[in-house]
Scaffold this motif. Sequence first.
Motif, mmCIF file in Angstrom:
data_model
loop_
_atom_site.group_PDB
_atom_site.id
_atom_site.type_symbol
_atom_site.label_atom_id
_atom_site.label_comp_id
_atom_site.label_asym_id
_atom_site.label_seq_id
_atom_site.Cartn_x
_atom_site.Cartn_y
_atom_site.Cartn_z
ATOM 1 N N TYR A 1 -4.784 1.970 -0.207
ATOM 2 C CA TYR A 1 -5.627 0.783 -0.308
ATOM 3 C C TYR A 1 -6.135 0.388 1.080
ATOM 4 N N LEU A 2 -5.225 0.464 2.034
ATOM 5 C CA LEU A 2 -5.478 -0.011 3.399
ATOM 6 C C LEU A 2 -5.442 1.175 4.354
ATOM 7 N N HIS B 1 0.828 -1.200 0.000
ATOM 8 C CA HIS B 1 0.000 0.000 0.000
ATOM 9 C C HIS B 1 0.856 1.240 0.000
ATOM 10 N N PRO C 1 -10.056 -1.776 -2.698
ATOM 11 C CA PRO C 1 -9.171 -1.947 -3.859
ATOM 12 C C PRO C 1 -9.155 -0.763 -4.827
ATOM 13 N N SER D 1 -9.588 -1.107 6.872
ATOM 14 C CA SER D 1 -10.413 -1.179 5.665
ATOM 15 C C SER D 1 -9.495 -1.504 4.499
ATOM 16 N N GLU D 2 -9.966 -2.365 3.618
ATOM 17 C CA GLU D 2 -9.231 -2.665 2.385
ATOM 18 C C GLU D 2 -10.160 -2.353 1.223
ATOM 19 N N SER E 1 -2.963 1.793 10.113
ATOM 20 C CA SER E 1 -2.103 1.396 9.000
ATOM 21 C C SER E 1 -0.654 1.787 9.300
ATOM 22 N N ASN F 1 -15.195 -4.374 -1.216
ATOM 23 C CA ASN F 1 -14.625 -3.617 -0.097
ATOM 24 C C ASN F 1 -14.742 -4.401 1.203
#
Lengths: 341, 341
Positions: free
Chosen positions: B91-92, A6, B82, B79-80, B113, B60
């Motif tokens: 992304y994350l 990421h 795409p 949360s991921e 993150s 998602n």
Amino acid sequence: MFYFIHKYSGGFDMLFLSEQEMWQSVTLEDVMDAIEDAYAIHKSGNYKMPDRFIAQRDKNMMLYMPCFLDSVIGTKMLSEFPDNPSLGIPYLNGLMILNDATTGLPKAIMNGSALTAMRTGAVGGVALRYLAPEDAASVGLVGCGMQGLHQLLYACEVRPITDIYLYDAYAKDLSGFIERLSARLASFGKNAIQIHTCADTRELAEHSRVLISATQAVDPLYPDDEELLRGKCFVAIGSWRPERRELPDAVWKLVKNAYTELPYACEESGDLKIPLEKGVLTQERVHFIEDLIEDTKQGHPHEQNETRCFKSVGMGLFDVRTAQLIYEKALGKGIGQKLNF
Amino acid sequence: MFYFIHKYSGGFDMLFLSEQEMWQSVTLEDVMDAIEDAYAIHKSGNYKMPDRFIAQRDKNMMLYMPCFLDSVIGTKMLSEFPDNPSLGIPYLNGLMILNDATTGLPKAIMNGSALTAMRTGAVGGVALRYLAPEDAASVGLVGCGMQGLHQLLYACEVRPITDIYLYDAYAKDLSGFIERLSARLASFGKNAIQIHTCADTRELAEHSRVLISATQAVDPLYPDDEELLRGKCFVAIGSWRPERRELPDAVWKLVKNAYTELPYACEESGDLKIPLEKGVLTQERVHFIEDLIEDTKQGHPHEQNETRCFKSVGMGLFDVRTAQLIYEKALGKGIGQKLNF
């Protein structure tokens, strides 16, 4: 084939709202409107509400309740620690977290147990909007805790209540509760409401047109006496486990229709499950309050006899829609603390 | 029998820490020590780490990773999404929430993150503490994202690195990455390290004593060439799905022992699963790095041949122990924003 795991994080804002700031952001009517929105969203099917997830160590539980709406994702994260009351700390605590539905970025964090009380009170209030007699002037509460207090705030908002009756089997001295309740009612401009305590639930039922219960009762709270309970409007928000019930058989004999939120309420709550099994209540008489709301709005109110009942088991949709409204109102009013994470 | 559903909420404090404040609170050594603590806790069995819980709508995902230690409860909530990279958003994303182990009250919220990158870097760093040659002066990174950057910070902390080699199949222009990496290295007093880019992984492997991969590769990143890879120390932190792998068979033919964190790594990661199925690697040669750490500390280092490998799949224990350390250090230094909820 491979790519960035990421990119770089940081630099995004979210809004933090304390319990006090949450209440500053919205009115009681706002929250009840959010609950009606939640019913409409539920009816539309435009949401995803996974089963709640429980992580447990010994008797302590962490609960995670996510719910995806088209416009926002909410997660209520609560802790249930049974020994807390002996430490003078609430049994239930937690946070509500809102994430952006498009990006997943956290947008807001607020007090999750305050949200629970706020929205559960509003769920009761909405039921009274549609079920309680227009002129109901008295309300009785069994179970004088935080949930019960909030139920009363909304009851007094939707009906011209002049008298409140209280009973709690565990708290014989209700002076602290009455003080908090009076202060909260006064903050909504309701200074003239009389508050009475009762020796038992019979006395409470004799005086009250609306009867609200917010307990973890195992056995029915009220005497199983049709004459006593006839014509009352019941809101039962506690005891949501299959083996527990707040309401006696007499209630189900008296009402034409029973109202609840969700199909699984009939399995999850002993208040519906037990009378259904005994045949005191039949499945055809169990209706969803979202249908009553919609039918009423379309000018087709359900036929009602004089005794009415709403059993709430709750759903994550209430939390996320209420939290979204609080967030939006807070943003509009400049309330809350901005956090750069 | 019934009682208060709960008492009154509100009036409790928690600490909010941004990514920047998290880094201000701890050193790289601190975080690696926290990872070693996490291994010791894992070995002791004094924790509860439920399976992570995933709530998904379309593509998602919201991920909830709770972990109970005796002293604290942590939940990483990520949360991921795409589509985010196409919007210029990671992304994350996510938050780490710490709750008191005795009361369940929220104690701290921090950037989830950032925590992931910080602790994953330290997991790689700890592996290098025990596996990399003492005099390793060169490190190669495949996959130049946030995770890779953090791997390099720790690698440069634990070994006398003079040269960094970079390769990324998707980002041909690494100038932005190099700028960020140089700035971060400089902030840890490492100004003299040379940073080079490579045309392919063969060139990277030729120059590097330590080889780190932080990708979502489906197929092995390096040429399947024993002569090229002999004597290297591999840290593979990406591609944790059963059908994906970063390392070619040659690595497993060269190493005596393979190190990872958890028994299920052999099912969860294709880097172990695929060679085990092919017979290139055998189960007896897969060891837990927590045992290597303990044995080394007790003066009994495992026998090692010249090629060494650590495959990481991660675990929630790393997050919660690292977050706990950050929280405690931040409190001690007066860093962070106090929130009354």
